[in-house]
Write an enzyme that holds these catalytic residues in place. Sequence first.
Site, PDB file in Angstrom:
ATOM      1  N   ASP A 218     -57.391  16.958  38.751  1.00 49.88           N
ATOM      2  CA  ASP A 218     -55.951  17.166  38.828  1.00 49.88           C
ATOM      3  C   ASP A 218     -55.377  17.436  37.434  1.00 49.88           C
ATOM      4  O   ASP A 218     -56.080  17.929  36.553  1.00 49.88           O
ATOM      5  CB  ASP A 218     -55.303  15.934  39.474  1.00 49.88           C
ATOM      6  CG  ASP A 218     -54.129  16.282  40.381  1.00 49.88           C
ATOM      7  OD1 ASP A 218     -53.116  16.751  39.845  1.00 49.88           O
ATOM      8  OD2 ASP A 218     -54.234  16.070  41.610  1.00 49.88           O
ATOM      9  N   HIS A 254     -48.798  14.718  38.245  1.00 51.14           N
ATOM     10  CA  HIS A 254     -49.342  14.814  39.597  1.00 51.14           C
ATOM     11  C   HIS A 254     -50.640  14.035  39.747  1.00 51.14           C
ATOM     12  O   HIS A 254     -50.841  13.296  40.722  1.00 51.14           O
ATOM     13  CB  HIS A 254     -49.553  16.294  39.924  1.00 51.14           C
ATOM     14  CG  HIS A 254     -49.879  16.601  41.339  1.00 51.14           C
ATOM     15  ND1 HIS A 254     -51.163  16.561  41.829  1.00 51.14           N
ATOM     16  CD2 HIS A 254     -49.099  16.986  42.385  1.00 51.14           C
ATOM     17  CE1 HIS A 254     -51.160  16.913  43.102  1.00 51.14           C
ATOM     18  NE2 HIS A 254     -49.924  17.171  43.475  1.00 51.14           N
ATOM     19  N   SER A 450     -50.295  16.890  49.059  1.00 53.12           N
ATOM     20  CA  SER A 450     -50.972  16.352  47.875  1.00 53.12           C
ATOM     21  C   SER A 450     -50.939  14.835  47.859  1.00 53.12           C
ATOM     22  O   SER A 450     -51.839  14.185  47.305  1.00 53.12           O
ATOM     23  CB  SER A 450     -50.290  16.861  46.594  1.00 53.12           C
ATOM     24  OG  SER A 450     -50.642  18.182  46.312  1.00 53.12           O
TER      25      SER A 450
END
Length: 521
Positions: A218, A254, A450
């Site tokens: 990520d 994220h 996600s």
Amino acid sequence: MGPLFRNAGLPTYHEAMLFVRMKPQPRQPSFEATFAAARTPLSSGLQALCYYERAGLVKRVTPVSREAPHYASRMLVRPTRNAGAKPEVLGVPDSDIEGWSAPALNMNAAIDERTPGGAASLVELANDVDLRQLQLALAGDPTVASVSRVPLRYLVARSPRKPAGSSSRKSSPGSRGRIAAAPPPAHTMWNLRKIKWDEARSLTGFDDASGVKVAVLDTGIDAEHPDLKDQIGGYVYEHPDLPAASSAQDLVGHGTHVAGTIAATINNDLGVNGISRARIHAWKIFDDRPDLLTYPDGTAEFAYFVDPVMYLRALLDCADAGIDIVNLSIGGAGAPDPTESAAFEELLANGTTIVAAMGNERREGSPISYPAATPGVIAVGATNLQDRITTFSNRGNHISIAAPGEAIWSTLPTYPGQLSWRAERGPDGRWRQGKADIRETEYDAWPGTSMASPHVAAAAALYIANGGARDPAEIRSALASSADKVAGMGGQDFTPDFGYGRLNLEQLIGGGIRARNSDDD
């Protein structure tokens, strides 16, 4: 509410890039012999590459292997594994040689014995105009195994835009008077209650998966976050041979958010509870340089994309490290290139389960998104508090299961960062970087598939820890058979919205514990 990342309608492939896989070449007794052999008379496709190089059209040739030399600035450079050390220049522009881009491919073919399917290199051109001609020339070369366009994998594609002249509800991090986002008490987190997290943990013989390794590929991770630092088993972010900087910071946040859902420290009187105590192994697959992204309506922004070389290296690292579960909360419309496909096949064959987000483009017709649509991958959709599919979650027959994915509280880096940057026209008419789209710090509630995907990644880790087999097909079957058939499925066993249902951790873990107990008997 945090950002919703979409990629519908965005480019499918990187401009002016090709992945070239070479057929294996004989291993030479020394590096010097390999260097000499790489300059022998070139085959037809490699001659075409040298022609492009002499015309100034080849920017860079970067091998997936960290050991092989790369071509940049018309030079052949041998990388160093030591941060701060200078790389060794092997070749410079010379009228007596055809160029160094083709020898770079040959040297990689002789050095890289690790990359499945053959040594792969990323070839970057100055523009996209003549890409197709070079692709055809290389495809016809007898020393080339395959040549393909490079699929884009997105994270930050487009955040909801604010009307012109509007202001954010919060000021930038560190400014006076800012009120930080505060999560609800950990024991009231709706997503954990919905999947029966407490009930699963109350099962006799429950194991919290502290011995299971989960990879998060990520935007990086805040390795010093107080709710995560005790759960991190490894963090890879440095690539000295790549042109763009990649620091330890998770600028977007994220990856830190995904990691917190999987394994934020449980019951430590801080922010949130993770689903498991699995060891997080993080690979940063985004560099720190935002790239220009233009939209059909004439607007633009500077956003962060997956770096294709960092991504492939991370997949290979996961296989070498014996990772049990890989979470991929990324997506894009382009089908995997041969090297990405081979890396997935190797991971699955070695018993690694791969979990990926379905995508957030439901309103745009649910376009197919990869890697979720890759064979063998567990594709995850997102549900809300009412057990309905969210308004953004993609549908499709490749979906496996759904999990909570709306207003999911989790960790964010403790330092400032941004999701993207606004693009503005400069006096010369060109796009330039403008105001940053600032994210929260420490904690925030975000929506997206996600956020649903790490629920399932953590569940798979718990299944292994509690007696289930370390086998991707068996884990997928166990997830499917234990999932709740929610009302929105209309009594069906499978739907393109929910897959086989919404994740039920109690039923999943109970099945694993029963299997373990029967084996003990």
